[in-house]
Write a protein that holds these residues in place. Structure first.
Motif, short mmCIF file in Angstrom:
data_model
loop_
_atom_site.label_atom_id
_atom_site.label_comp_id
_atom_site.label_asym_id
_atom_site.label_seq_id
_atom_site.Cartn_x
_atom_site.Cartn_y
_atom_site.Cartn_z
N PRO A 59 38.27 -1.02 -11.42
CA PRO A 59 38.29 -2.29 -10.69
C PRO A 59 37.27 -3.30 -11.21
O PRO A 59 37.57 -4.49 -11.34
N ALA A 60 36.07 -2.82 -11.53
CA ALA A 60 35.06 -3.73 -12.06
C ALA A 60 35.45 -4.24 -13.44
O ALA A 60 35.25 -5.42 -13.77
N LEU A 61 36.02 -3.38 -14.27
CA LEU A 61 36.45 -3.80 -15.60
C LEU A 61 37.60 -4.80 -15.52
O LEU A 61 37.65 -5.77 -16.28
N ALA A 62 38.52 -4.57 -14.58
CA ALA A 62 39.63 -5.50 -14.42
C ALA A 62 39.16 -6.88 -13.99
O ALA A 62 39.73 -7.90 -14.38
N ALA A 63 38.11 -6.92 -13.19
CA ALA A 63 37.56 -8.21 -12.78
C ALA A 63 36.78 -8.87 -13.91
O ALA A 63 36.69 -10.11 -13.97
N ALA A 64 36.22 -8.07 -14.82
CA ALA A 64 35.41 -8.63 -15.90
C ALA A 64 36.26 -9.21 -17.03
O ALA A 64 35.82 -10.13 -17.74
N ILE A 98 37.62 -13.56 -20.94
CA ILE A 98 38.60 -14.41 -21.62
C ILE A 98 38.26 -15.88 -21.42
O ILE A 98 38.35 -16.70 -22.35
N MET A 99 37.85 -16.24 -20.20
CA MET A 99 37.48 -17.63 -19.94
C MET A 99 36.24 -18.04 -20.72
O MET A 99 36.13 -19.18 -21.18
N ALA A 100 35.31 -17.09 -20.89
CA ALA A 100 34.09 -17.41 -21.62
C ALA A 100 34.31 -17.46 -23.13
O ALA A 100 33.75 -18.33 -23.82
N LEU A 101 35.13 -16.55 -23.64
CA LEU A 101 35.33 -16.46 -25.09
C LEU A 101 36.57 -17.20 -25.58
O LEU A 101 36.71 -17.43 -26.77
#
Length: 260
Positions: free
Chosen positions: A16-21, A26-29
């Protein structure tokens, strides 16, 4: 084997934490990627980094299951066919129950955590079983088993034959994956839901993969039949896929008519 199951369980808890990250990454990079092929490569890379550890561990569990069976004196061909068949039937059951029962009732997060708990239980059971086996008797190491098989006349195949078999297996797997993607696309058009389409396709796909090895396991003891059976099976895959094309083309129309 137990360690691999625990790795999968831990990764499920982190999912769940990875899915949120991933969206945040993607937005940052994404602006740095510049869009197009670079953005697609970024998404592919993030997906690979997220899914590679648990899937690699899942893939590694099967060889260790086979190793445990052959170390105890069972015939290698029969061990592979039975374990592969049962393992894949379990995957079919998981695809069906996960898509049509757990996801609608529990949601994505609790479904993933439940799967991780089952992996942890499998790891604990493997540790308990290993302790019982070690206490009951010494396990003959694999090199000794292979040496005994060689002395009995079970010589390894020639290198060229092995390479051909590996190439055929890779080709068969690639064809199966391509067909699976196409079938999921067709069922999504018919069912109108990607989750149910994926669940139905995976269930049917894995059910066949699981039943197949169990049906042919007796043929493995007959010398000289492996190449012929494999060739016939691959040919039937192509023939049956061509025969399915007219039906698949009308599947969405038939599903729409049934709904009316």
């Amino acid at each position: 084997y137990a360690a691999l199951e625990f790795v999968i369980a831990v990764w499920a808890a982190l999912s769940p934490a990875l899915a949120a990250a991933i969206p945040a990454a993607i937005m940052a990079l994404g602006p740095l990627a510049g869009g197009g092929a670079s953005l697609a490569a970024l998404r592919l890379g993030l997906g690979f980094l997220t899914l590679a550890p648990p899937t690699l561990a899942m893939g590694a569990t099967f060889p260790y299951m086979v190793r445990a069976g052959t170390d105890r004196g069972a015939a290698g061909g029969r061990v592979v066919s039975v374990l592969y068949g049962v393992n894949t039937l379990g995957a079919a059951a998981g695809a069906c129950v996960g898509s049509f029962v757990l996801l609608p009732l529990l949601g994505t997060r609790l479904t993933i955590l439940s799967a991780g708990a089952l992996n942890a239980a499998a790891g604990a059971a493997a540790l308990a079983l290993a302790a019982r086996i070690d206490a009951a008797r010494d396990i003959r190491p694999a090199p000794a088993a292979f040496a005994a098989a060689a002395e009995a006349g079970d010589a390894p195949p020639e290198r060229a034959v092995r390479r051909l078999a590996v190439a055929a297996a890779a080709l068969s797997g690639g064809i199966g994956a391509l067909l699976q993607v196409g079938w999921i696309r067709v069922t999504a058009l018919a069912f109108g839901s990607s989750i149910y389409a994926l669940g139905a396709t995976l269930t049917a796909y894995l059910l066949g993969l699981g039943v197949g090895p169990l049906l042919v396991r007796r043929l493995l003891s007959r010398t000289g039949t492996a190449a012929r059976v494999a060739s016939a099976a691959i040919g039937l895959v192509g023939l049956s896929s061509l025969c399915l094309l007219p039906y698949l083309g009308l599947l969405s129309l038939r599903a729409h008519s049934a709904a009316l």
